[in-house]
Scaffold this motif. Structure first.
Motif, PDB file in Angstrom:
ATOM      1  N   ARG A 183       0.782  -1.223   0.155  1.00 12.02           N
ATOM      2  CA  ARG A 183      -0.052   0.025  -0.020  1.00 12.02           C
ATOM      3  C   ARG A 183       0.806   1.280   0.056  1.00 12.02           C
ATOM      4  N   GLU A 184       2.102   1.147   0.536  1.00 15.49           N
ATOM      5  CA  GLU A 184       2.949   2.427   0.706  1.00 15.49           C
ATOM      6  C   GLU A 184       4.217   1.868   0.125  1.00 15.49           C
ATOM      7  N   PRO A 185       4.408   2.099  -1.303  1.00 15.96           N
ATOM      8  CA  PRO A 185       5.571   1.581  -2.003  1.00 15.96           C
ATOM      9  C   PRO A 185       7.155   2.169  -1.225  1.00 15.96           C
ATOM     10  N   TRP A 186       7.118   3.466  -0.913  1.00 14.32           N
ATOM     11  CA  TRP A 186       8.101   4.236  -0.322  1.00 14.32           C
ATOM     12  C   TRP A 186       8.518   3.041   0.835  1.00 14.32           C
ATOM     13  N   LEU A 187       7.612   2.655   1.528  1.00 12.34           N
ATOM     14  CA  LEU A 187       7.982   1.951   2.895  1.00 12.34           C
ATOM     15  C   LEU A 187       8.850   0.874   2.741  1.00 12.34           C
ATOM     16  N   GLN A 237      15.668  12.970   8.528  1.00 11.93           N
ATOM     17  CA  GLN A 237      15.354  14.202   7.649  1.00 11.93           C
ATOM     18  C   GLN A 237      15.602  14.175   6.172  1.00 11.93           C
ATOM     19  N   LYS A 238      16.948  13.391   5.901  1.00  7.79           N
ATOM     20  CA  LYS A 238      17.420  13.158   4.577  1.00  7.79           C
ATOM     21  C   LYS A 238      16.360  12.236   3.850  1.00  7.79           C
ATOM     22  N   MET A 239      16.093  11.252   4.548  1.00  7.57           N
ATOM     23  CA  MET A 239      15.110  10.184   4.085  1.00  7.57           C
ATOM     24  C   MET A 239      13.606  11.040   3.586  1.00  7.57           C
ATOM     25  N   LEU A 258      11.994  11.339  -0.327  1.00 10.25           N
ATOM     26  CA  LEU A 258      10.500  10.733  -0.344  1.00 10.25           C
ATOM     27  C   LEU A 258       9.626  12.045  -0.728  1.00 10.25           C
ATOM     28  N   GLY A 259      10.024  13.333  -0.750  1.00 12.28           N
ATOM     29  CA  GLY A 259       9.418  14.537  -0.895  1.00 12.28           C
ATOM     30  C   GLY A 259       8.431  14.785   0.191  1.00 12.28           C
ATOM     31  N   MET A 260       8.578  14.494   1.326  1.00 14.15           N
ATOM     32  CA  MET A 260       7.730  14.723   2.506  1.00 14.15           C
ATOM     33  C   MET A 260       8.535  15.433   3.715  1.00 14.15           C
TER      34      MET A 260
END
Length: 105
Positions: free
Chosen positions: A5-9, A30-32, A36-38
């Motif tokens: 459901r959360e591909p970034w995970l 913070q870099k992660m 991820l654009g958040m």
């Protein structure tokens, strides 16, 4: 199920999971989040919602799991294991290990 459901995970979990011989000590949340654009707060909130545990708690549990492997499969000293897992202080490592595992290393 959460990673589908959360591909970034999946990528984040791979980065946060500690192998018995990690190359970096502490993750840069913070870099992660930026990659991820958040925001970092959004990253932490979404991770906790998906995994039911904070990113930091996940890292600590991963370190304890790696420590168990090193304790049972190597002859490394506690100080060497702590250093390998990114701890500057073997006593702090021991306390954290006992909190998670329920027994002293």
């Amino acid at each position: 199920a959460s990673t589908s459901r959360e591909p970034w995970l999946g990528r984040v979990i791979e980065q946060l999971t500690v192998s018995p011989d990690p190359t970096s000590a502490s993750p840069n949340y913070q870099k992660m989040a930026h990659d991820l654009g958040m925001s970092e707060a959004t990253f932490r909130r979404r991770f906790k919602r998906a995994m039911s545990i904070s990113p930091h708690a996940y890292v600590v549990q991963s370190r304890v799991a790696a420590a168990r492997t090193l304790l049972t499969e190597t002859d490394l000293s506690l100080k060497e294991i702590a250093a390998r897992l990114g701890y500057d202080n073997e006593y702090f490592f021991s306390r954290q290990f006992k909190q998670i595992a329920g027994v002293a290393p």
